[in-house]
Motif scaffolding. Structure first.
Motif, PDB file in Angstrom:
ATOM      1  N   ASP A 264       0.819  -1.231   0.000  1.00 18.64           N
ATOM      2  CA  ASP A 264       0.000   0.000   0.000  1.00 18.64           C
ATOM      3  C   ASP A 264       0.844   1.269   0.000  1.00 18.64           C
ATOM      4  N   LEU A 265       1.949   1.256  -0.732  1.00 20.70           N
ATOM      5  CA  LEU A 265       2.815   2.434  -0.766  1.00 20.70           C
ATOM      6  C   LEU A 265       2.254   3.556  -1.636  1.00 20.70           C
ATOM      7  N   ASP A 266       1.127   3.308  -2.295  1.00 22.03           N
ATOM      8  CA  ASP A 266       0.499   4.370  -3.084  1.00 22.03           C
ATOM      9  C   ASP A 266      -0.336   5.295  -2.205  1.00 22.03           C
ATOM     10  N   GLN A 267      -0.492   4.951  -0.924  1.00 15.54           N
ATOM     11  CA  GLN A 267      -1.254   5.803  -0.014  1.00 15.54           C
ATOM     12  C   GLN A 267      -0.488   7.095   0.270  1.00 15.54           C
ATOM     13  N   VAL A 290      10.728   8.141  -1.074  1.00 15.70           N
ATOM     14  CA  VAL A 290      10.327   8.840   0.149  1.00 15.70           C
ATOM     15  C   VAL A 290       9.207   8.070   0.848  1.00 15.70           C
ATOM     16  N   LYS A 291       8.203   7.649   0.100  1.00 18.54           N
ATOM     17  CA  LYS A 291       7.095   6.904   0.695  1.00 18.54           C
ATOM     18  C   LYS A 291       7.574   5.608   1.346  1.00 18.54           C
ATOM     19  N   LYS A 292       8.478   4.914   0.658  1.00 22.38           N
ATOM     20  CA  LYS A 292       8.988   3.648   1.180  1.00 22.38           C
ATOM     21  C   LYS A 292       9.795   3.864   2.447  1.00 22.38           C
ATOM     22  N   LEU A 293      10.626   4.897   2.448  1.00 20.97           N
ATOM     23  CA  LEU A 293      11.483   5.173   3.606  1.00 20.97           C
ATOM     24  C   LEU A 293      10.681   5.681   4.802  1.00 20.97           C
ATOM     25  N   VAL A 294       9.713   6.541   4.555  1.00 20.77           N
ATOM     26  CA  VAL A 294       8.893   7.068   5.652  1.00 20.77           C
ATOM     27  C   VAL A 294       8.141   5.930   6.331  1.00 20.77           C
ATOM     28  N   ARG A 295       7.593   5.031   5.538  1.00 21.81           N
ATOM     29  CA  ARG A 295       6.828   3.919   6.115  1.00 21.81           C
ATOM     30  C   ARG A 295       7.739   2.986   6.903  1.00 21.81           C
ATOM     31  N   ALA A 296       8.949   2.741   6.379  1.00 23.20           N
ATOM     32  CA  ALA A 296       9.869   1.825   7.051  1.00 23.20           C
ATOM     33  C   ALA A 296      10.483   2.430   8.301  1.00 23.20           C
ATOM     34  N   ALA A 297      10.617   3.741   8.330  1.00 26.90           N
ATOM     35  CA  ALA A 297      11.338   4.399   9.427  1.00 26.90           C
ATOM     36  C   ALA A 297      10.716   4.133  10.776  1.00 26.90           C
ATOM     37  N   HIS A 298       9.412   3.925  10.819  1.00 27.81           N
ATOM     38  CA  HIS A 298       8.716   3.822  12.097  1.00 27.81           C
ATOM     39  C   HIS A 298       8.516   2.388  12.560  1.00 27.81           C
ATOM     40  N   GLY A 299       9.081   1.427  11.837  1.00 29.07           N
ATOM     41  CA  GLY A 299       9.089   0.049  12.304  1.00 29.07           C
ATOM     42  C   GLY A 299       7.867  -0.743  11.907  1.00 29.07           C
ATOM     43  N   THR A 300       7.921  -2.028  12.201  1.00 25.45           N
ATOM     44  CA  THR A 300       6.842  -2.937  11.857  1.00 25.45           C
ATOM     45  C   THR A 300       5.724  -2.886  12.893  1.00 25.45           C
ATOM     46  N   GLY A 301       4.623  -3.522  12.556  1.00 24.34           N
ATOM     47  CA  GLY A 301       3.485  -3.546  13.475  1.00 24.34           C
ATOM     48  C   GLY A 301       3.421  -4.802  14.310  1.00 24.34           C
ATOM     49  N   PHE A 302       4.578  -5.471  14.500  1.00 21.93           N
ATOM     50  CA  PHE A 302       4.557  -6.725  15.264  1.00 21.93           C
ATOM     51  C   PHE A 302       5.842  -6.900  16.059  1.00 21.93           C
ATOM     52  N   ASN A 303       5.742  -7.751  17.094  1.00 18.83           N
ATOM     53  CA  ASN A 303       6.898  -8.225  17.857  1.00 18.83           C
ATOM     54  C   ASN A 303       7.085  -9.703  17.568  1.00 18.83           C
ATOM     55  N   LEU A 304       8.318 -10.097  17.282  1.00 15.18           N
ATOM     56  CA  LEU A 304       8.642 -11.496  17.010  1.00 15.18           C
ATOM     57  C   LEU A 304       9.584 -11.996  18.091  1.00 15.18           C
TER      58      LEU A 304
END
Length: 429
Positions: A264-267, A290-304
């Protein structure tokens, strides 16, 4: 022989203290059980040592522990990685005390025996005194079996253990997703900090896939967020879940829309991230980047959680080391991108400091809770720790694994199931 019988008896006693849905509090406080755990859980399993990015160049090294045993991860002149016992073959002194750095060789400070980065014995004072006694080729630093997955290096003292990828099993899918937070760049370690807390290592093992505590323990963290971000962390009634991945591993999905950071990087970029987005544009990045980096910068939505000693927790590694029955060392490892834009890695560091850092809003509160659990384990002569939340409401995941609600204790039960298995196996001869 009596020592072996006692050790095996202790292993069986520990295994009997794990029941489906509860564990006895003596697992936190019995020193004999702790000593048996070092052998069964740590010395005989795959244990996380570090990330390959921590030894980036020829001559790089990093020291670590498997349970109580000191080891070195090094990269030799041919760029091969080695995991070595940190123990001179002469009189047993450690040959490396630095946490990480670069060196041309490892030299014992006691009698001067010198070893190459691959562990080979290269030099020793007065070599003529060893003529006819042994050859240098026979006395290298002892090597451990090691394997890596996505740059994560694991080592073991058990030569007969299953291959690492088989041990990781269903967790590999989630490691692959976790590594997408490099934003298109290879994930690398940016820095770390360590602290000890007065509690048993299993208390922390339980924490990583425990969402139930989040709104209570981390009120101060949530209060430090903007309204939109705080809403994201209000996930107990959301669509998240905890899944038992087998072999003691588990994943807790808190924010499902952030599981795959490349989806969903088109959002459009949320307004609260405009400052970072503009900084990346100023570094010459295209709008897609920019979209890819901004989304990745804040981390994933899970703990493993990876049994027994490391978790990939939203945006960082958390590594535990058992020090004693009532003391555990925690290492928090900040992650960024190798060659990524400066603004991206800076944002990753600021976010790490905000929650995980020594002065952050998350780690101090977690540490207080862990310490109180250890104190409570001292109360009374008998008692059980409950890990049965959601036990009666399990479903089967798309991957065929047991899965419960995000606030369930599915992950803890999976970890203790593996713990019971390895302890019940008894002492390895």
């Amino acid at each position: 022989m009596s020592e072996l019988i006692t050790s095996d008896s202790t292993c069986q006693r520990a295994a009997a203290m794990v029941e489906e849905g509860r564990v006895n509090k003596a697992l936190y406080s019995d020193p004999e059980i702790f000593e048996a755990e070092l052998d069964q859980v740590f010395n005989n399993n795959w244990v996380f040592i570090g990330h390959e990015s921590e030894v980036p160049e020829a001559g790089s090294f990093k020291t670590a522990f498997i349970g109580r045993q000191p080891v070195i991860m090094s990269r030799d002149r041919k760029m091969n990685v080695h995991v070595l016992q940190n123990r001179c073959r002469h009189r047993g002194a450690t040959v490396c005390e630095g946490r990480k750095g670069k060196t041309k060789a490892f030299t014992c400070p006691y009698h001067g025996w010198g070893y190459g980065l691959d562990g080979s014995l290269r030099a020793l004072p007065k070599p003529e005194e060893y003529e006819g006694v042994f050859n240098k080729e026979e006395m290298p630093l002892e090597s451990l079996r090691w394997e890596s997955y996505q740059g994560m290096v694991f080592a073991t003292f058990n030569p007969n253990i299953m291959p690492l990828e088989e041990f990781l099993g269903g967790a590999r899918k989630w490691i692959d997703l976790f590594m997408k937070q490099g934003g298109g760049y290879p994930v690398k370690v940016l820095g770390e900090h360590r602290f000890n807390f007065p509690g048993n290592w299993k208390i922390q093992l339980e924490n990583t896939t425990d969402a139930y505590h989040f709104p209570i323990v981390h009120k101060s963290f949530v209060s430090s967020l903007d309204e939109a971000t705080a809403d994201i962390f209000d996930f107990l009634d959301g669509e998240g879940f905890v899944e038992d991945l087998g072999n003691g591993h588990s994943v807790m999905v808190m924010i499902p829309e952030l599981v795959d950071l490349e989806a969903d990087l088109d959002q459009p970029i949320p307004e609260r991230f405009n400052e970072l987005a503009q900084a990346l544009r100023n570094e010459g990045k295209s709008e897609d980047e920019v979209k890819k980096l901004v989304r990745a910068a804040h981390g994933t939505g899970f703990n493993l959680n990876l049994f027994p000693n490391v978790s990939c927790s939203m945006a960082f590694f958390r590594v535990l080391r058992p020090v004693s029955v009532g003391e555990t060392e925690i290492q928090h490892v900040a992650l960024g991108g190798e060659g990524a834009p400066v603004a991206f890695n800076q944002k990753r560091m600021r976010l790490h400091e905000h929650f995980q850092g020594p002065m952050g809003f998350g780690t101090p509160d977690d540490g207080e809770a862990w310490e109180r659990v250890q104190k409570g384990a001292m109360a009374g002569n008998d008692g059980w720790i409950l890990v049965n939340r959601g036990q009666g409401k399990l479903r089967t995941s798309v991957d065929g694994n047991p899965q419960g609600a995000v606030c369930s204790e599915t992950g803890m039960r999976g970890a203790y199931r593996q713990y019971k298995k390895v302890m019940a196996a008894g002492r390895s001869e």
